[in-house]
Design a protein around this motif. Structure first.
Motif, short mmCIF file in Angstrom:
data_model
loop_
_atom_site.label_atom_id
_atom_site.label_comp_id
_atom_site.label_asym_id
_atom_site.label_seq_id
_atom_site.Cartn_x
_atom_site.Cartn_y
_atom_site.Cartn_z
N SER A 40 0.83 -1.20 0.00
CA SER A 40 0.00 0.00 0.00
C SER A 40 0.86 1.25 0.00
CB SER A 40 -0.91 0.01 1.22
OG SER A 40 -1.70 -1.14 1.23
N THR A 41 1.94 1.21 0.80
CA THR A 41 2.87 2.33 0.82
C THR A 41 3.51 2.51 -0.55
OG1 THR A 41 3.32 1.85 3.14
CG2 THR A 41 4.86 3.29 2.02
N LEU A 42 3.85 1.39 -1.18
CA LEU A 42 4.49 1.45 -2.49
C LEU A 42 3.51 1.88 -3.58
CD1 LEU A 42 6.65 -1.82 -2.26
CD2 LEU A 42 7.42 0.53 -1.94
N SER A 43 2.20 1.79 -3.28
CA SER A 43 1.22 2.20 -4.29
C SER A 43 1.30 3.70 -4.57
CB SER A 43 -0.19 1.82 -3.86
OG SER A 43 -0.56 2.49 -2.69
N GLU A 44 1.87 4.46 -3.63
CA GLU A 44 2.12 5.89 -3.89
C GLU A 44 3.08 6.04 -5.07
OE1 GLU A 44 0.96 8.67 -2.85
OE2 GLU A 44 -0.24 8.08 -1.12
N ILE A 45 4.03 5.11 -5.16
CA ILE A 45 4.98 5.13 -6.27
C ILE A 45 4.27 4.73 -7.55
CG2 ILE A 45 7.13 4.15 -7.17
CD1 ILE A 45 7.96 3.62 -4.26
N GLU A 46 3.41 3.70 -7.46
CA GLU A 46 2.70 3.21 -8.64
C GLU A 46 1.82 4.29 -9.25
OE1 GLU A 46 0.57 -0.36 -7.67
OE2 GLU A 46 2.27 -1.25 -6.64
N GLU A 47 1.21 5.12 -8.42
CA GLU A 47 0.28 6.13 -8.92
C GLU A 47 0.95 7.46 -9.24
OE1 GLU A 47 -3.18 6.53 -6.52
OE2 GLU A 47 -3.50 4.36 -6.35
N SER A 48 2.27 7.54 -9.06
CA SER A 48 2.98 8.78 -9.35
C SER A 48 3.21 8.95 -10.84
CB SER A 48 4.31 8.82 -8.60
OG SER A 48 5.15 7.78 -9.07
N ASP A 49 3.40 10.20 -11.25
CA ASP A 49 3.68 10.52 -12.66
C ASP A 49 5.18 10.62 -12.92
OD1 ASP A 49 0.85 11.06 -13.59
OD2 ASP A 49 1.00 12.49 -11.94
N ILE A 50 5.91 11.10 -11.92
CA ILE A 50 7.36 11.30 -12.05
C ILE A 50 8.03 10.74 -10.80
CG2 ILE A 50 9.21 13.02 -12.27
CD1 ILE A 50 7.09 14.92 -13.46
N LEU A 51 9.16 10.09 -10.99
CA LEU A 51 9.95 9.59 -9.87
C LEU A 51 11.23 10.41 -9.74
CD1 LEU A 51 9.75 5.69 -10.35
CD2 LEU A 51 8.22 7.17 -9.02
N LEU A 52 11.52 10.85 -8.52
CA LEU A 52 12.82 11.42 -8.21
C LEU A 52 13.62 10.33 -7.52
CD1 LEU A 52 12.17 15.04 -6.85
CD2 LEU A 52 12.91 14.35 -9.12
N ASN B 146 6.26 -2.96 -11.09
CA ASN B 146 5.86 -2.45 -12.42
C ASN B 146 5.95 -0.94 -12.55
OD1 ASN B 146 5.14 -5.12 -13.31
ND2 ASN B 146 3.23 -4.93 -12.16
N CYS B 147 7.02 -0.38 -11.98
CA CYS B 147 7.23 1.07 -12.07
C CYS B 147 8.56 1.42 -12.73
CB CYS B 147 7.18 1.70 -10.68
SG CYS B 147 5.56 1.59 -9.89
N GLY B 148 9.18 0.43 -13.34
CA GLY B 148 10.50 0.66 -13.93
C GLY B 148 10.49 1.56 -15.14
N ASP B 149 9.32 1.72 -15.79
CA ASP B 149 9.26 2.53 -17.01
C ASP B 149 8.73 3.94 -16.77
OD1 ASP B 149 6.74 1.71 -16.34
OD2 ASP B 149 6.10 1.21 -18.39
N LYS B 150 8.54 4.34 -15.52
CA LYS B 150 8.04 5.68 -15.24
C LYS B 150 9.12 6.73 -15.52
CE LYS B 150 4.46 4.79 -11.81
NZ LYS B 150 3.39 5.46 -12.55
N GLU B 151 8.69 7.93 -15.86
CA GLU B 151 9.65 9.01 -16.09
C GLU B 151 10.41 9.28 -14.81
OE1 GLU B 151 9.93 13.46 -18.07
OE2 GLU B 151 7.97 12.55 -17.72
N THR B 152 11.73 9.26 -14.90
CA THR B 152 12.57 9.32 -13.71
C THR B 152 13.67 10.37 -13.86
OG1 THR B 152 12.19 6.96 -13.29
CG2 THR B 152 14.04 7.98 -12.15
N ILE B 153 13.87 11.13 -12.80
CA ILE B 153 15.02 12.02 -12.70
C ILE B 153 15.92 11.45 -11.61
CG2 ILE B 153 15.83 14.36 -12.21
CD1 ILE B 153 13.00 15.36 -12.86
#
Length: 377
Positions: free
Chosen positions: A271-283, A308-315
């Motif tokens: 559930s905590t990691l779902s914040e990452i799943e629903e994000s648009d950009i990862l820092l 399944n968040c490896g392809d998100k836009e990442t900085i």
């Protein structure tokens, strides 16, 4: 064997690692460096590390008889309370080693769970940790009986509930079931909360533990999220609304990752990691001053791919450059070198973040773009 220092009790400990099947002794030593830091975070004082080369682990004791004798001698002469293994031990291995060494035997998973038990502050985090602890302890109930008989405290003893000896597996399974139902209810509530945030762009801070995510969160959002130079200082996800040049977005701080992260914790903290799943950009925050920062990057990438968040836009944000000397800082739109403590290159980070967020914002709110004028980067 308990030393009082600034009202903190440090427990004499040793750590044990194994070079298995022609593995790298250098890598094992790196893991033990991290294990020592984990032990220190949990309240231990590591007096020595032991390493043994093995073709394969001994099914009864993990390590060989010669190394056992060496460790026994050291325990006897140095008042050791706990022996911490870098690899996960089977319930039978843990029980056999306890009988031999006559002290607490903890593996890496148990140590991380113990730190999480210390760090959990909210009811939600405590429930997640309890679930992970019960699932870890279930096959070890026989060994747990001896723990409780001796009524020991300290590292590895912060169980989810020790008022009654948990020898009945049915009772533990019932507790696991209840905790899962409780988490499911909270998950639904949190899902509704996330939905109520509307279509605001979401940015998530991810990275290895103790790389400065909470410090960066505080600097960008001007909030006061708990930050400390210890592993897993933050367990609960914190979400703040941030405005840069009249452009609003949501910034979330998440639990740090670590190599050999226990599967129980990944499952419990979904559930905590779902914040990452629903994000648009990862820092993706990286401690560039750490000698093994590349391995840290790889470990985080593995977990991001698992959810399944490896392809998100990442900085990628390389933090703690103030600890480095004469390092060329070649900033780009995908790699930024900063110092969160000294606020070095923070303007560049904010401008880059603004550009990324504004592009997504323009697509979601095409009629409100005039409200958010672009700034020079």
């Amino acid at each position: 064997n308990l030393i009082e220092n600034k009202k903190i009790f440090y427990e004499n400990s040793i750590v044990v690692g194994a070079v298995i099947n022609n593995g790298s002794a250098i890598i094992v030593n790196e893991f033990l460096d991290e294990l020592c830091f984990l032990a220190e975070t949990a309240g231990g004082k590591v007096l020595r590390r032991f390493i043994q080369k093995l073709e394969k682990p001994n099914p009864k004791t993990f390590i060989g008889s010669g190394k056992i004798q060496e460790i026994q001698f050291f325990i006897k002469n140095n008042d050791i309370s706990s022996v911490i293994f870098d690899d996960e031990l089977s319930p039978s291995q843990q029980l056999n080693l306890e009988k031999i060494f006559r002290c607490k035997i903890i593996d890496r998973t148990g140590l991380i769970l113990d730190i999480f038990a210390q760090r959990a502050k909210t009811s939600y985090a405590k429930t997640q940790v309890q679930l992970a602890q019960y699932e870890y302890l279930m096959p070890r109930l026989k060994g747990l009986w001896t723990h409780l008989e001796r009524q020991k405290g300290g590292i590895g003893m912060r169980g989810p509930g020790e008022t009654e000896i948990e020898t009945d597996r049915r009772i533990v399974r019932d507790k696991v079931s209840l905790l899962k139902k409780k988490l499911s209810t909270i998950d639904k509530q949190m899902s509704v909360q996330r939905g109520n945030r509307g279509k605001l762009v979401r940015v998530a801070l991810v990275g290895y533990t103790n790389v400065g995510k909470s410090t960066i969160m505080n600097q960008i959002s001007k909030s006061k999220v708990f930050a400390e130079d210890k592993l897993f200082a933050t367990l609960d996800t914190t979400v703040r609304k941030v405005v840069i040049e009249n452009l609003p977005f949501l910034l979330s701080d998440t639990v740090g990752f670590i190599r050999k992260l226990p599967t129980q914790l990944i499952e419990s903290f979904k559930s905590t990691l779902s914040e990452i799943e629903e994000s648009d950009i990862l820092l993706h925050i990286v401690d560039v001053s750490h000698p093994n920062y590349q391995q840290h990057i790889d470990s985080v990438d593995v977990i991001l791919n698992e959810i399944n968040c490896g392809d998100k836009e990442t900085i990628i944000v390389f933090n703690k450059v103030d600890k480095l000397k004469n390092m060329p800082l070649k900033n780009s739109k995908t790699k930024i070198y900063i110092s969160a403590i000294e606020k070095l290159n923070f303007d560049f980070l904010k401008n880059t973040l603004y550009e990324k967020v504004s592009k997504i914002h323009e697509k979601r709110f095409p009629y409100n773009n005039y409200l958010y004028p672009k700034i020079e980067s």
